[in-house]
Design an enzyme around this catalytic site. Structure first.
Site, PDB file in Angstrom:
ATOM      1  N   LYS A  42      -6.320 -14.522  -2.597  1.00  0.00           N
ATOM      2  CA  LYS A  42      -6.920 -13.656  -3.589  1.00  0.00           C
ATOM      3  C   LYS A  42      -6.644 -14.141  -5.011  1.00  0.00           C
ATOM      4  CE  LYS A  42      -5.211 -10.143  -0.556  1.00  0.00           C
ATOM      5  NZ  LYS A  42      -4.133  -9.152  -0.433  1.00  0.00           N
ATOM      6  N   GLY A  43      -5.760 -15.125  -5.132  1.00  0.00           N
ATOM      7  CA  GLY A  43      -5.260 -15.533  -6.446  1.00  0.00           C
ATOM      8  C   GLY A  43      -6.312 -16.001  -7.434  1.00  0.00           C
ATOM      9  N   ASP A  99      -5.814 -20.739  -8.155  1.00  0.00           N
ATOM     10  CA  ASP A  99      -5.046 -20.195  -9.273  1.00  0.00           C
ATOM     11  C   ASP A  99      -3.946 -21.146  -9.721  1.00  0.00           C
ATOM     12  OD1 ASP A  99      -3.664 -19.851  -6.889  1.00  0.00           O
ATOM     13  OD2 ASP A  99      -3.149 -17.750  -7.232  1.00  0.00           O
ATOM     14  N   ASP A 102       1.268 -25.605  -6.407  1.00  0.00           N
ATOM     15  CA  ASP A 102       2.731 -25.572  -6.447  1.00  0.00           C
ATOM     16  C   ASP A 102       3.252 -26.715  -5.563  1.00  0.00           C
ATOM     17  OD1 ASP A 102       5.169 -24.216  -7.188  1.00  0.00           O
ATOM     18  OD2 ASP A 102       5.236 -23.317  -5.208  1.00  0.00           O
ATOM     19  N   ASP A 158      -0.013 -13.036  -8.012  1.00  0.00           N
ATOM     20  CA  ASP A 158       0.796 -11.891  -7.618  1.00  0.00           C
ATOM     21  C   ASP A 158       2.240 -12.267  -7.312  1.00  0.00           C
ATOM     22  OD1 ASP A 158       0.250 -13.346  -5.146  1.00  0.00           O
ATOM     23  OD2 ASP A 158       1.085 -11.605  -4.122  1.00  0.00           O
ATOM     24  N   ARG A 164      -1.576  -8.559 -10.071  1.00  0.00           N
ATOM     25  CA  ARG A 164      -2.807  -9.361 -10.144  1.00  0.00           C
ATOM     26  C   ARG A 164      -3.718  -8.889 -11.270  1.00  0.00           C
ATOM     27  NH1 ARG A 164      -3.082 -12.632  -5.494  1.00  0.00           N
ATOM     28  NH2 ARG A 164      -2.367 -11.694  -3.560  1.00  0.00           N
TER      29      ARG A 164
HETATM   30  P1  IMP Z   1       1.267 -24.326  -2.589  1.00  0.00           P
HETATM   31  O1  IMP Z   1       0.658 -24.432  -1.236  1.00  0.00           O
HETATM   32  O2  IMP Z   1       2.765 -24.355  -2.541  1.00  0.00           O
HETATM   33  O3  IMP Z   1       0.726 -25.316  -3.580  1.00  0.00           O
HETATM   34  O4  IMP Z   1       1.010 -22.871  -3.069  1.00  0.00           O
HETATM   35  C1  IMP Z   1      -0.093 -22.465  -3.683  1.00  0.00           C
HETATM   36  C2  IMP Z   1      -0.168 -20.945  -3.669  1.00  0.00           C
HETATM   37  O5  IMP Z   1       1.117 -20.344  -3.844  1.00  0.00           O
HETATM   38  C3  IMP Z   1      -0.966 -20.497  -4.850  1.00  0.00           C
HETATM   39  O6  IMP Z   1      -2.314 -20.411  -4.513  1.00  0.00           O
HETATM   40  C4  IMP Z   1      -0.368 -19.147  -5.156  1.00  0.00           C
HETATM   41  O7  IMP Z   1      -1.021 -18.168  -4.396  1.00  0.00           O
HETATM   42  C5  IMP Z   1       1.055 -19.253  -4.718  1.00  0.00           C
HETATM   43  N1  IMP Z   1       1.944 -19.515  -5.879  1.00  0.00           N
HETATM   44  C6  IMP Z   1       2.578 -20.658  -6.200  1.00  0.00           C
HETATM   45  N2  IMP Z   1       3.279 -20.536  -7.333  1.00  0.00           N
HETATM   46  C7  IMP Z   1       3.086 -19.267  -7.745  1.00  0.00           C
HETATM   47  C8  IMP Z   1       3.537 -18.525  -8.901  1.00  0.00           C
HETATM   48  O8  IMP Z   1       4.272 -18.992  -9.789  1.00  0.00           O
HETATM   49  N3  IMP Z   1       3.100 -17.242  -8.981  1.00  0.00           N
HETATM   50  C9  IMP Z   1       2.291 -16.664  -8.045  1.00  0.00           C
HETATM   51  N4  IMP Z   1       1.831 -17.328  -6.975  1.00  0.00           N
HETATM   52  C10 IMP Z   1       2.238 -18.610  -6.821  1.00  0.00           C
HETATM   53 MG    MG Z   2      -3.482 -18.843  -4.005  1.00  0.00          MG
END
Ligand code: IMP
Ligand code: MG
Length: 178
Positions: A42-43, A99, A102, A158, A164
């Site tokens: 939903k981000g 969004d 990470d 979130d 959000r």
């Molecule tokens: P990844 O798979 O670790 O790259 O994570 C990506 C997802 O983690 C993003 O789409 C967000 O939904 C969530 N995420 C990562 N960092 C944050 C943050 O600082 N705040 C909120 N959501 C985060």
């Molecule tokens: Mg996300």
């Protein structure tokens, strides 16, 4: 400012500027292409709503739900498609809207998944990038802004399904999740 927010990282004004810059680049690169804009729910909801309105081209939109985060602040590393696209991607150009990148696990998985399904090209636009946290190599094609290693909320992002709706992006107070 919300009581759980330490400080504002990106104000409404700054977000608007970032979105406008990204829209201009995308408009230029996708001119003449038939593409699907795919939001990761939903981000991406606030970002995508603003971004799509600024791109003066013909395109369709769709959504996917992928899960890798639980209710904590760390990615589990295992990504699942919880809800898939409503239209075939064979031979199509796909622009994924995210969004924040990470660890890179989510997008690494989703890009491979869409290529396996026969997409012609898959690119990613992300509002925020936390390159310091990468666990798998992944480079988004369009980045709104790089941010420090802090947990951020608002404008779609979130913590435990809260915040959000904040119109800005703020750094969440550590006391909320520690
Ligand atoms: P990844 O798979 O670790 O790259 O994570 C990506 C997802 O983690 C993003 O789409 C967000 O939904 C969530 N995420 C990562 N960092 C944050 C943050 O600082 N705040 C909120 N959501 C985060
Ligand atoms: Mg996300």
């Amino acid at each position: 400012m919300h009581k759980d927010v330490e400080s504002v990282l990106l104000s409404e004004k700054q977000l608007e500027k970032i979105v406008n810059l990204l829209a201009k680049k995308i408009e230029k690169d996708y001119n003449g292409k038939e593409f699907i804009m795919v939001g990761l729910l939903k981000g991406s909801v606030a970002f995508m709503a603003d971004l799509m309105k600024k791109i003066n081209l013909d395109f369709s939109i769709d959504f996917m739900v992928a899960s890798s985060y639980g209710s904590g602040t760390e990615s589990s590393g295992k990504v699942k498609v919880v809800s898939d696209l409503t239209q075939p991607v064979e031979g199509k150009d796909v622009l994924i809207v995210e969004d924040i990148v990470d660890s890179g696990n989510t997008l690494n998985f989703i890009c491979n998944y869409l290529m396996t399904k026969g997409a012609k090209d898959v690119r990613v636009v992300t509002l925020c990038d936390k390159p310091a946290r990468r666990k798998v190599p992944f480079k988004p094609d369009y980045v709104g802004t790089e941010i420090p290693d802090e947990f951020i909320v608002g404008y779609g992002l979130d913590y435990d399904e809260k915040y959000r709706n904040l119109p800005y992006i703020g750094i969440l107070k550590r006391s909320v999740y520690e």
